[in-house]
Design a protein around this motif. Structure first.
Motif: not given
Ligand code: GCU
Length: 721
Positions: A162-165, A205-207, A284-286, A321-323, A362-364, A367-369, A395-398
């Motif tokens: 699990v990524e960031r699990g 999302v990273n496939v 989709v993360k593109a 579709w992710r921004a 859209v991420k809130h 930057m990145d959480f 809680q990747e960053y928390t």
């Molecule tokens: C962060 C996280 C990644 C994740 C990315 C995303 O950068 O560290 O693991 O893939 O967000 O939201 O796509």
């Protein structure tokens, strides 16, 4: 109830509860009294008359169109005007609850509403069966309330299962295969429904290679998961790789405007819906962090998203579709490129070009959480696009579910933020499509309304999306108290204006059932035993402010990203400072922070409408907690509370550690409390040891770094390591 798995679920839930607490249940199944018969009645004792239309029920759950109309419902309906209620439809998932003449009634237009109504009763507990209750209508603010699992099917060499699990392995996948424990997936569905979540994405999302095939020859695995989630109204979504036509289909291109590519997606969608008729759609993360995307073909993200949307449209599916699109190969010497600007720069010009079944996720923050960021200005820049706001429940960053960090207060701040100032809509309105009239009065101190808000008109929003924090851990979320984040996510997705403190109370009741240990009254804490009240008080003391505590000992004043590269746990002030990720703080001997002003910096402040574009532009007006996000200032810069930046850094870092130590001892004081299982107590106690260690490490690294850079000693003479 009519047929269908949801109706069965309601019946089974009621029967299970009756079996546990005594009492009987009668289910009027289709064919006995008609297809829209009363659903379930619960008797005060096990001997419920079978032949009568109704027994002496305490509780009746019924569909509004039920025939014959149950007596309790008929009686209640005559009272509705007196209760001031109206007869609005409840919609697909809403319900009405009321108690009258000693019978509690849940009414819904559709079975899903009955299910949510039932879980509402569970939240109310014995209060649902006490004094008469006026009729209340509950409807979700948004149709889609989705958790994205960043779960890999095959174990990824760096990111694992699990990524960031932070809660063990995946509940769906293990070592490249579908998990052998699908019963747990069923239990998860129940948990999700109890929180109000109705959609999950079952892969990252990273496939990667194995995950890509979920769309083709591994659809059966996805269907097996969908079968377990469906009885609780949870729909499956799939993360799809943009390059799938090449990777899976063997085509020479993934150009979204290419005819063969479009045909490939259409066929892929058709096959997917054959296997899973209620599939929600694709995520989709593109063109993001190495994922392929439309840029490679000179196409826009609208072209990319629309191709997938067209493929899904015949089946009612949507594309999330992710921004989150930015250049992660930035040079720190390049002071004009700014990762914070990227999402709005890329997407705002595309407003109005997306199909109706595209939801831009859209991420809130821009930057990145991070524990503290401004709200993404993209949320105010696309009035003609369906927008969803994405938060990170994991809680990747928390604190990575080793630290207590109750995130609902942060999410509430995001949802309540009004990009156009007081008179305009809030983020909650934008993502739910509800008008600003639904929102509570904004606080007086907010700046006045600004330009451009008239462009915003209520339209169906994309809702709230969260990155899941769940794994196969015994406590589901690693840290048992992180369950509150899962619960709060669902509740806020359902009711974005709900109060985080009240949500926490609900979670405490449901998790520890403290009120059950004493006499219950009409208000939550009335009649609690001393011990129950102490548990509630203690959990609030530990959790209500835990996000701000985390913020105090982590990166200061909104600057962010002073974490260890790669895994992102623990402090490393310069860990990312010279990397290509665009996450800089620019600390030197004179000052710290990122100049994002229009006057001298990257111009990011100009992405906000007035009044925020002006508030953030000014170092004097900028809220303290975001100062270093927007400004590079000297260490002696004076904050609104009169403290200097450097002294603020020292003070908050000492205070943050003290607060963790205090929370830890409060928790230790709960040892042996009847409603806290010993195993759970021990897990949290161990994690508190780690949180304290890590908070001290943050304090010492941050304080020492800035002491050494600035040469300014702590005004209070504390020892800096
Ligand atoms: C962060 C996280 C990644 C994740 C990315 C995303 O950068 O560290 O693991 O893939 O967000 O939201 O796509």
């Amino acid at each position: 109830c009519g047929g269908g798995p949801l109706a069965e679920t309601v019946h089974d839930e009621v029967a299970r509860a009756c079996a546990r607490y005594g009492g009987g249940v009668r289910h009027s199944a289709p064919g006995t009294t008609g297809d829209r018969s009363p659903c379930a009645g619960v008797g005060g004792d096990a001997d419920v008359p079978g032949g009568a239309e109704e027994g002496p029920f305490d509780l009746v759950l019924a569909l509004t169109g039920a025939e014959p109309v149950p007596d309790a419902v008929r009686r209640l309906r005559t009272k509705w005007p007196a209760h001031g209620g109206d007869d609005r439809p409840t919609g697909e998932e809403g319900f009405v609850v009321a108690r009258h003449d000693g019978v509690t009634v849940v009414l819904a237009d559709e079975p899903a509403g009955l299910l949510y109504g039932l879980f509402h009763l569970v939240r109310l507990g014995e209060r649902a069966f006490g004094a008469a209750r006026p009729r209340e209508l509950h409807r979700p603010a948004t149709r889609r309330r989705m958790l994205d699992h960043w779960d890999n099917v095959a174990v990824h060499p760096v990111m694992g299962q699990v990524e960031r699990g932070y809660a063990g392995g995946s509940i769906f996948w293990r070592d490249g295969a579908l998990t052998g424990d699908l019963a747990r997936v069923g239990a998860y569905a129940r948990l999700l429904a109890a929180c109000g979540v109705n959609a999950v994405t079952v892969n990252n999302v990273n496939v990667h290679a194995a995950e890509a095939r979920l769309l083709t020859d591994r659809l059966g695995d996805v269907a097996a998961i969908a079968d377990r989630l469906r009885p609780y109204g949870v729909r499956v979504h799939l993360s799809a790789g943009f390059a799938s036509p090449v990777v899976l289909g063997g085509l020479p291109t993934a150009d979204p405007l290419d005819h063969d590519v479009r045909t490939w997606w259409a066929r892929a969608a058709e096959r997917a819906y054959q296997a899973i008729p209620d599939l929600g759609g694709f995520v989709v993360k593109a063109d993001s962090e190495g994922q392929p995307g439309p840029f490679a073909y000179g196409r826009s993200h609208a072209d990319g998203a629309n191709t997938l949307a067209d493929a899904l449209a015949p089946f009612g599916g949507v594309v999330h579709w992710r921004a989150f699109v930015y250049d992660h190969r930035q040079d720190w010497r390049d002071r004009s490129t700014d990762r914070a600007r990227a999402a709005r720069d890329h997407f705002a010009p595309l407003d109005g070009l997306f199909r109706d079944n595209v939801i831009l996720q859209v991420k809130h923050g821009p930057m990145d959480f991070q524990p503290r960021e401004p709200v993404s200005p993209l949320l105010a820049a696309m009035p003609r696009t369906r927008l969803a706001v994405e938060v990170q429940v994991t809680q990747e960053y928390t604190g990575q579910q080793r630290h207590v960090c109750y995130l609902a207060p942060m999410w509430s701040e995001v949802l309540a933020f009004r990009p156009w100032g007081t008179a305009g809509p809030a983020v909650a309105n934008i993502v739910t499509g509800a008008t600003a009239d639904d929102a509570p009065e904004p606080p007086d101190e907010e700046p006045q309304d600004g330009e451009g808000r008239d462009r915003w008109a209520a339209r169906e929003g994309g809702g709230l999306v969260g990155v899941s924090n769940v794994g196969d851990d015994h406590f589901w979320t690693g840290h048992p108290l992180a369950q509150a984040n899962l619960y709060a996510f669902g509740r806020l997705a359902w009711a974005p204006w709900a109060d985080p403190v009240a949500i926490l109370d609900e979670w405490i009741d449901l998790t520890f059932a403290p009120s059950k240990t004493g006499e219950t009254g009409d208000a939550g804490d009335v009649g609690e035993t001393g011990e129950a009240a102490r548990l509630r008080r203690t959990l609030h003391a530990i959790m209500d402010g835990s996000w701000r505590t985390y913020e105090r000992y982590a990166a200061p004043l909104g600057v962010g990203f002073m974490v260890r590269p790669g895994h992102h746990y623990g402090p490393d002030v310069d860990g990312y400072e010279y990397t290509p990720w665009g996450t800089y703080h620019f600390a030197d001997r004179d000052g710290v922070g990122v100049d994002r002003t229009r006057a001298t910096g990257t111009g990011f402040t100009g992405q906000f409408p007035r009044p925020w574009s002006q508030v953030y532009e000014s170092a004097e007006r900028c809220p303290d907690e975001l100062l270093l996000f927007f400004h590079h200032v000297p260490y002696g810069h004076v904050l609104h509370d009169g403290s200097t930046v450097i002294q603020h850094i020292y003070d908050t870092h000492f205070a943050g550690v003290e607060q963790v130590a205090e929370a830890r001892s409060l928790w230790a004081g709960l040892a042996g409390a009847g409603s806290v299982p010993a195993g759970l107590h021990a897990r949290v106690r161990e994690l508190f040891d780690e949180q304290l260690r890590c908070a001290e490490e943050w304090r010492d690294q941050i304080n020492a770094y800035f002491f050494r850079k600035s040469g300014v000693p702590d005004a209070r003479g504390r020892r800096i390591h």
